[in-house]
Design a protein around this motif. Structure first.
Motif, PDB file in Angstrom:
ATOM      1  N   ASN A   1     102.505  -2.284 -32.074  1.00 30.65           N
ATOM      2  CA  ASN A   1     103.314  -1.877 -30.914  1.00 30.65           C
ATOM      3  C   ASN A   1     102.844  -2.582 -29.653  1.00 30.65           C
ATOM      4  O   ASN A   1     103.660  -3.044 -28.838  1.00 30.65           O
ATOM      5  N   ARG A   2     101.533  -2.656 -29.457  1.00 30.76           N
ATOM      6  CA  ARG A   2     100.987  -3.324 -28.272  1.00 30.76           C
ATOM      7  C   ARG A   2     101.330  -4.806 -28.281  1.00 30.76           C
ATOM      8  O   ARG A   2     101.685  -5.384 -27.262  1.00 30.76           O
ATOM      9  N   THR A   3     101.243  -5.440 -29.446  1.00 34.30           N
ATOM     10  CA  THR A   3     101.589  -6.853 -29.566  1.00 34.30           C
ATOM     11  C   THR A   3     103.053  -7.068 -29.223  1.00 34.30           C
ATOM     12  O   THR A   3     103.399  -8.015 -28.515  1.00 34.30           O
ATOM     13  N   ASN A   4     103.906  -6.176 -29.693  1.00 38.69           N
ATOM     14  CA  ASN A   4     105.327  -6.280 -29.379  1.00 38.69           C
ATOM     15  C   ASN A   4     105.551  -6.109 -27.878  1.00 38.69           C
ATOM     16  O   ASN A   4     106.338  -6.849 -27.275  1.00 38.69           O
ATOM     17  N   ASP A   5     104.863  -5.144 -27.255  1.00 35.19           N
ATOM     18  CA  ASP A   5     104.995  -4.947 -25.808  1.00 35.19           C
ATOM     19  C   ASP A   5     104.570  -6.196 -25.048  1.00 35.19           C
ATOM     20  O   ASP A   5     105.213  -6.597 -24.075  1.00 35.19           O
ATOM     21  N   LEU A   6     103.473  -6.816 -25.474  1.00 32.10           N
ATOM     22  CA  LEU A   6     103.013  -8.035 -24.816  1.00 32.10           C
ATOM     23  C   LEU A   6     103.997  -9.184 -25.000  1.00 32.10           C
ATOM     24  O   LEU A   6     104.244  -9.966 -24.074  1.00 32.10           O
ATOM     25  N   ARG A   7     104.564  -9.271 -26.174  1.00 33.27           N
ATOM     26  CA  ARG A   7     105.562 -10.307 -26.441  1.00 33.27           C
ATOM     27  C   ARG A   7     106.776 -10.118 -25.539  1.00 33.27           C
ATOM     28  O   ARG A   7     107.278 -11.070 -24.927  1.00 33.27           O
ATOM     29  N   VAL A   8     107.226  -8.872 -25.427  1.00 36.24           N
ATOM     30  CA  VAL A   8     108.378  -8.576 -24.564  1.00 36.24           C
ATOM     31  C   VAL A   8     108.029  -8.834 -23.101  1.00 36.24           C
ATOM     32  O   VAL A   8     108.821  -9.418 -22.364  1.00 36.24           O
ATOM     33  N   ALA A   9     106.832  -8.431 -22.673  1.00 37.74           N
ATOM     34  CA  ALA A   9     106.417  -8.665 -21.287  1.00 37.74           C
ATOM     35  C   ALA A   9     106.374 -10.155 -20.981  1.00 37.74           C
ATOM     36  O   ALA A   9     106.794 -10.589 -19.893  1.00 37.74           O
TER      37      ALA A   9
ATOM     38  N   ALA B   1     108.681 -12.030 -18.246  1.00 38.86           N
ATOM     39  CA  ALA B   1     108.084 -12.860 -17.191  1.00 38.86           C
ATOM     40  C   ALA B   1     108.671 -14.264 -17.199  1.00 38.86           C
ATOM     41  O   ALA B   1     109.001 -14.810 -16.135  1.00 38.86           O
ATOM     42  N   GLN B   2     108.834 -14.852 -18.367  1.00 38.20           N
ATOM     43  CA  GLN B   2     109.384 -16.199 -18.456  1.00 38.20           C
ATOM     44  C   GLN B   2     110.822 -16.247 -17.964  1.00 38.20           C
ATOM     45  O   GLN B   2     111.197 -17.129 -17.191  1.00 38.20           O
ATOM     46  N   GLN B   3     111.637 -15.297 -18.401  1.00 36.03           N
ATOM     47  CA  GLN B   3     113.040 -15.310 -18.008  1.00 36.03           C
ATOM     48  C   GLN B   3     113.223 -14.940 -16.544  1.00 36.03           C
ATOM     49  O   GLN B   3     114.061 -15.508 -15.857  1.00 36.03           O
ATOM     50  N   ALA B   4     112.433 -13.982 -16.067  1.00 34.56           N
ATOM     51  CA  ALA B   4     112.594 -13.531 -14.690  1.00 34.56           C
ATOM     52  C   ALA B   4     112.179 -14.602 -13.691  1.00 34.56           C
ATOM     53  O   ALA B   4     112.823 -14.772 -12.660  1.00 34.56           O
ATOM     54  N   THR B   5     111.118 -15.313 -13.991  1.00 36.77           N
ATOM     55  CA  THR B   5     110.633 -16.307 -13.035  1.00 36.77           C
ATOM     56  C   THR B   5     111.442 -17.588 -13.050  1.00 36.77           C
ATOM     57  O   THR B   5     111.214 -18.470 -12.222  1.00 36.77           O
ATOM     58  N   SER B   6     112.395 -17.689 -13.943  1.00 40.34           N
ATOM     59  CA  SER B   6     113.250 -18.880 -13.958  1.00 40.34           C
ATOM     60  C   SER B   6     114.370 -18.769 -12.925  1.00 40.34           C
ATOM     61  O   SER B   6     115.115 -19.717 -12.727  1.00 40.34           O
ATOM     62  N   SER B   7     114.484 -17.649 -12.237  1.00 42.38           N
ATOM     63  CA  SER B   7     115.500 -17.467 -11.204  1.00 42.38           C
ATOM     64  C   SER B   7     115.096 -18.229  -9.945  1.00 42.38           C
ATOM     65  O   SER B   7     113.914 -18.304  -9.613  1.00 42.38           O
ATOM     66  N   PRO B   8     116.081 -18.759  -9.204  1.00 43.88           N
ATOM     67  CA  PRO B   8     115.765 -19.622  -8.053  1.00 43.88           C
ATOM     68  C   PRO B   8     115.306 -18.887  -6.791  1.00 43.88           C
ATOM     69  O   PRO B   8     114.620 -19.464  -5.967  1.00 43.88           O
ATOM     70  N   THR B   9     115.663 -17.621  -6.619  1.00 46.12           N
ATOM     71  CA  THR B   9     115.313 -16.897  -5.395  1.00 46.12           C
ATOM     72  C   THR B   9     114.555 -15.619  -5.732  1.00 46.12           C
ATOM     73  O   THR B   9     114.621 -15.126  -6.860  1.00 46.12           O
ATOM     74  N   LEU B  10     113.874 -15.056  -4.709  1.00 47.73           N
ATOM     75  CA  LEU B  10     113.130 -13.819  -4.929  1.00 47.73           C
ATOM     76  C   LEU B  10     114.059 -12.681  -5.319  1.00 47.73           C
ATOM     77  O   LEU B  10     113.769 -11.938  -6.258  1.00 47.73           O
ATOM     78  N   SER B  11     115.186 -12.536  -4.643  1.00 46.30           N
ATOM     79  CA  SER B  11     116.089 -11.422  -4.964  1.00 46.30           C
ATOM     80  C   SER B  11     116.665 -11.573  -6.368  1.00 46.30           C
ATOM     81  O   SER B  11     116.800 -10.588  -7.096  1.00 46.30           O
ATOM     82  N   ALA B  12     116.964 -12.807  -6.785  1.00 43.65           N
ATOM     83  CA  ALA B  12     117.454 -13.030  -8.148  1.00 43.65           C
ATOM     84  C   ALA B  12     116.342 -12.751  -9.169  1.00 43.65           C
ATOM     85  O   ALA B  12     116.598 -12.166 -10.220  1.00 43.65           O
ATOM     86  N   THR B  13     115.100 -13.122  -8.841  1.00 49.68           N
ATOM     87  CA  THR B  13     113.964 -12.854  -9.722  1.00 49.68           C
ATOM     88  C   THR B  13     113.751 -11.354  -9.880  1.00 49.68           C
ATOM     89  O   THR B  13     113.547 -10.856 -10.992  1.00 49.68           O
ATOM     90  N   LEU B  14     113.810 -10.614  -8.766  1.00 52.27           N
ATOM     91  CA  LEU B  14     113.622  -9.163  -8.833  1.00 52.27           C
ATOM     92  C   LEU B  14     114.740  -8.491  -9.617  1.00 52.27           C
ATOM     93  O   LEU B  14     114.490  -7.586 -10.422  1.00 52.27           O
ATOM     94  N   ALA B  15     115.976  -8.914  -9.388  1.00 51.53           N
ATOM     95  CA  ALA B  15     117.114  -8.336 -10.113  1.00 51.53           C
ATOM     96  C   ALA B  15     116.984  -8.590 -11.610  1.00 51.53           C
ATOM     97  O   ALA B  15     117.171  -7.682 -12.425  1.00 51.53           O
ATOM     98  N   ARG B  16     116.639  -9.814 -11.960  1.00 51.33           N
ATOM     99  CA  ARG B  16     116.497 -10.169 -13.376  1.00 51.33           C
ATOM    100  C   ARG B  16     115.320  -9.411 -14.008  1.00 51.33           C
ATOM    101  O   ARG B  16     115.395  -8.948 -15.139  1.00 51.33           O
ATOM    102  N   THR B  17     114.233  -9.271 -13.255  1.00 56.21           N
ATOM    103  CA  THR B  17     113.057  -8.550 -13.762  1.00 56.21           C
ATOM    104  C   THR B  17     113.394  -7.094 -14.053  1.00 56.21           C
ATOM    105  O   THR B  17     113.075  -6.579 -15.133  1.00 56.21           O
ATOM    106  N   ALA B  18     114.044  -6.408 -13.113  1.00 55.82           N
ATOM    107  CA  ALA B  18     114.415  -5.005 -13.316  1.00 55.82           C
ATOM    108  C   ALA B  18     115.349  -4.857 -14.510  1.00 55.82           C
ATOM    109  O   ALA B  18     115.173  -3.963 -15.345  1.00 55.82           O
ATOM    110  N   GLU B  19     116.313  -5.747 -14.603  1.00 60.11           N
ATOM    111  CA  GLU B  19     117.277  -5.707 -15.704  1.00 60.11           C
ATOM    112  C   GLU B  19     116.583  -5.923 -17.049  1.00 60.11           C
ATOM    113  O   GLU B  19     116.813  -5.184 -18.013  1.00 60.11           O
ATOM    114  N   LEU B  20     115.715  -6.929 -17.122  1.00 58.70           N
ATOM    115  CA  LEU B  20     115.037  -7.235 -18.384  1.00 58.70           C
ATOM    116  C   LEU B  20     114.055  -6.147 -18.794  1.00 58.70           C
ATOM    117  O   LEU B  20     113.968  -5.802 -19.973  1.00 58.70           O
ATOM    118  N   ILE B  21     113.318  -5.598 -17.843  1.00 58.61           N
ATOM    119  CA  ILE B  21     112.370  -4.526 -18.171  1.00 58.61           C
ATOM    120  C   ILE B  21     113.125  -3.323 -18.737  1.00 58.61           C
ATOM    121  O   ILE B  21     112.740  -2.746 -19.748  1.00 58.61           O
TER     122      ILE B  21
END
Length: 166
Positions: A70-78, A82-102
Motif C-alpha cells: 500500500n505504501r509503495t502504491n501511495d508513493l507511486r501515485v504521489a 508530482a510529475q503531472q502537476a509540475t508540468s503545468s505552465p503557471t502556479l495556478s494551473a499547477t495548483l489546480a492540477r495538483t488538487a484534481e490529481l490528489i
C-alpha cells in the motif's frame, strides 16, 4: 535393557528431529509449514506452541507485506501526481492540477490547497477540488495562521492531515 533404551530414545528423538526440520523449513520462508501434533506430552506441547507462533508470524508477515504494498502504491501515485502537476505552465494551473490529481488518485472527496499571504499571517485558499471546492473558492476562504483550525495546524506543523470522518 538396550532394546528398551533404543525404542524409548527413538520415541523422543525422532519427533524432535521432525520438529526441528519443520522449524528449519519455516525459517527459510515456507510460511505454510506446521508441525504435526500427535502427542499429548511436552513434545506435543512444543509442536502446538510452534504452530501458534508460526500462525502469528505468518499473519504479521502478510499484514506487513500488505502495508508495504500500500505504501509503495501511495508513493507511486504521489510521484505520478508530482510529475503531472509540475508540468503545468503557471502556479495556478499547477495548483489546480495538483488538487484534481490528489483527489482522483487517492480517492479523496475534497482537497484544498492554502498558501500564506504576503504578510505570512493568513492562509488563503488558492485551489480546491470537487463541488464543495468550487463553493469554498467562490467564498475566497482566508484563515488566520494562528487560529485553532485544522488548516492553521497543518501550516504550523508542515504535515498533512487527512480527515476520514464527515
Amino acid at each position: 535393557t538396550g532394546t528398551v533404551i533404543y525404542f524409548g530414545s527413538t520415541g523422543i528423538v525422532r519427533p524432535l528431529v521432525t520438529l526441528a526440520d519443520t522449524v528449519n523449513k519455516f525459517s527459510r520462508g515456507k510460511w505454510s509449514e506446521r508441525a504435526r501434533v500427535n502427542r499429548r506430552d511436552e513434545i506435543g506441547l512444543l509442536a502446538h506452541s510452534f504452530n501458534s507462533m508460526a500462525d502469528d508470524l505468518s499473519e504479521l508477515y502478510h499484514s506487513l507485506e500488505t502495508a508495504v504494498e500500500n505504501r509503495t502504491n501511495d508513493l507511486r501515485v504521489a510521484s505520478e501526481v508530482a510529475q503531472q502537476a509540475t508540468s503545468s505552465p503557471t502556479l495556478s494551473a499547477t495548483l489546480a492540477r495538483t488538487a484534481e490529481l490528489i483527489a482522483a488518485r487517492f480517492g479523496f472527496y475534497h482537497v484544498a490547497i492554502y498558501l500564506f499571504d504576503e504578510s505570512g499571517q493568513s492562509l488563503v485558499l488558492r485551489e480546491a477540488s470537487g463541488a464543495s471546492g468550487d463553493l469554498v473558492k467562490q467564498r475566497g476562504d482566508r484563515v488566520d495562521a494562528s487560529a485553532n483550525t485544522l488548516i492553521s495546524w497543518v501550516a504550523a506543523h508542515q504535515m498533512p492531515r487527512i480527515i476520514t470522518e464527515p
